[in-house]
Enzyme design. Structure first.
Site, short mmCIF file in Angstrom:
data_model
loop_
_atom_site.label_atom_id
_atom_site.label_comp_id
_atom_site.label_asym_id
_atom_site.label_seq_id
_atom_site.Cartn_x
_atom_site.Cartn_y
_atom_site.Cartn_z
N LYS A 11 0.48 -1.14 -0.08
CA LYS A 11 -0.14 0.18 0.06
C LYS A 11 1.32 1.04 0.00
CE LYS A 11 -3.91 -2.08 2.24
NZ LYS A 11 -4.44 -1.82 3.92
N TYR A 51 -12.72 -2.45 -3.36
CA TYR A 51 -12.77 -2.39 -2.20
C TYR A 51 -14.52 -2.79 -2.12
CZ TYR A 51 -8.56 -1.56 0.26
OH TYR A 51 -7.57 -2.44 0.48
N PHE A 59 -15.86 3.84 7.04
CA PHE A 59 -14.79 4.25 7.05
C PHE A 59 -14.27 5.02 5.42
CE2 PHE A 59 -14.22 -0.77 7.38
CZ PHE A 59 -14.06 -0.72 6.40
N ARG A 87 -2.38 -14.36 4.29
CA ARG A 87 -3.17 -13.57 5.23
C ARG A 87 -2.16 -13.95 6.35
NH1 ARG A 87 -7.49 -10.69 4.20
NH2 ARG A 87 -7.65 -10.66 6.00
N THR A 93 -5.59 -7.10 10.68
CA THR A 93 -5.39 -6.00 10.12
C THR A 93 -5.80 -5.09 10.63
OG1 THR A 93 -7.48 -6.99 8.89
CG2 THR A 93 -7.61 -4.37 8.66
N ARG A 104 2.45 -6.63 8.86
CA ARG A 104 1.57 -5.97 10.23
C ARG A 104 1.55 -5.96 11.21
NH1 ARG A 104 -4.55 -6.59 7.31
NH2 ARG A 104 -4.30 -5.95 5.54
N ASN A 114 -2.00 -0.11 6.84
CA ASN A 114 -1.50 -1.12 7.53
C ASN A 114 -0.51 -2.24 6.48
OD1 ASN A 114 -2.94 -1.91 5.78
ND2 ASN A 114 -4.44 -3.08 7.15
N HIS A 117 -1.79 -5.46 1.61
CA HIS A 117 -3.36 -6.17 1.14
C HIS A 117 -3.21 -7.45 0.53
CE1 HIS A 117 -6.99 -6.42 -0.49
NE2 HIS A 117 -7.10 -7.04 -1.32
N GLU A 128 -9.89 -9.82 -8.33
CA GLU A 128 -8.99 -8.60 -7.79
C GLU A 128 -8.05 -8.24 -8.88
OE1 GLU A 128 -7.56 -8.67 -3.27
OE2 GLU A 128 -9.95 -8.53 -2.75
N1 UDP Z 1 -10.16 -0.11 7.46
C1 UDP Z 1 -9.83 1.43 7.81
N2 UDP Z 1 -10.69 1.61 8.84
C2 UDP Z 1 -11.84 0.10 9.46
C3 UDP Z 1 -10.84 -0.85 8.16
C4 UDP Z 1 -10.59 -0.94 7.72
O1 UDP Z 1 -9.30 1.70 6.79
O2 UDP Z 1 -11.70 0.36 10.16
C5 UDP Z 1 -8.70 -0.46 6.46
C6 UDP Z 1 -7.01 -0.80 5.90
O3 UDP Z 1 -6.28 -0.68 5.56
C7 UDP Z 1 -8.12 -2.77 5.80
C8 UDP Z 1 -8.90 -2.13 5.26
O4 UDP Z 1 -10.12 -0.92 5.14
O5 UDP Z 1 -6.98 -2.76 5.24
C9 UDP Z 1 -9.52 -3.22 4.18
O6 UDP Z 1 -10.13 -3.62 5.16
P1 UDP Z 1 -11.14 -5.32 5.54
O7 UDP Z 1 -11.52 -5.88 6.83
O8 UDP Z 1 -11.06 -6.09 4.75
O9 UDP Z 1 -9.36 -5.83 6.15
P2 UDP Z 1 -7.97 -6.39 5.13
O10 UDP Z 1 -8.66 -7.77 4.60
O11 UDP Z 1 -7.27 -5.40 4.95
O12 UDP Z 1 -7.20 -7.68 7.10
MG MG Z 2 -10.44 -7.01 3.62
#
Ligand code: UDP
Ligand code: MG
Length: 155
Positions: A11, A51, A59, A87, A93, A104, A114, A117, A128
């Site tokens: 990112k 997304y 958010f 993952r 996250t 992370r 974080n 992705h 994606e």
């Molecule tokens: N994110 C954020 N605020 C939140 C939750 C998520 O800014 O409260 C951002 C964060 O960068 C995250 C992305 O949105 O990686 C996608 O969220 P997801 O829950 O899908 O997490 P991931 O799959 O990336 O672990």
């Molecule tokens: Mg996600």
């Protein structure tokens, strides 16, 4: 088990903090294969596609601002169960909660910034990958190390 592909992004925070090399090294060290890789800047339209599940969440506007704020590095990573392996390498996250030893967990303390992705399933990976790569940009060449990376029945 099956050979899977997953869409990875370093990112904008990872690029700004000069962590591209360390993040990509962890993926290579794990024994997964890079089959595509490029630097690009995500547009708001690409962000909404990528997304899609988050577009209506509170958010999302901030997330779009962040993910479009500068260049990212996009990769397609291939290997047995590559989606879940990535993952696990990435960690939870929220960087404040992700375990030490994960990307992370070792490099950040933010929920939004974080660093990386990774697709959360095989179906989302397919969607994606189509946002970022054309077929002609994917190089599924077997590497000489592949026979020493996993057994045939694992692929
Ligand atoms: N994110 C954020 N605020 C939140 C939750 C998520 O800014 O409260 C951002 C964060 O960068 C995250 C992305 O949105 O990686 C996608 O969220 P997801 O829950 O899908 O997490 P991931 O799959 O990336 O672990
Ligand atoms: Mg996600």
């Amino acid at each position: 088990m099956a050979l899977e592909r997953t869409l990875i992004l370093v990112k904008p925070d990872g690029v700004q903090r000069r962590l591209i090399g360390r993040i990509v090294s962890r993926i290579e060290d794990k024994g997964l294969q890079i089959v595509a890789m490029k630097m690009l800047q995500i547009t708001p339209e690409m962000s909404r596609q990528h997304y899609a599940e988050h577009v209506s969440k509170p958010f999302y506007p901030e997330l779009e601002g962040f993910i479009t704020s500068g260049p990212v590095v996009a990769l397609i990573i291939e290997g047995p169960e590559a989606v879940s392996v990535m993952r696990t390498l990435m960690g939870a996250t929220n960087g404040r909660a992700s375990a030490p030893g994960t990307i992370r967990g070792d490099y950040g303390a933010s929920r939004q910034m974080n660093l990386i992705h990774g697709s959360d399933g095989v179906d989302s990976a397919k969607k994606e990958i189509a946002v970022y790569f054309k077929d002609s940009e994917i190089f599924a060449t077997p590497l000489c190390i592949t026979p020493w990376s996993w057994a045939p029945e694992e692929a």
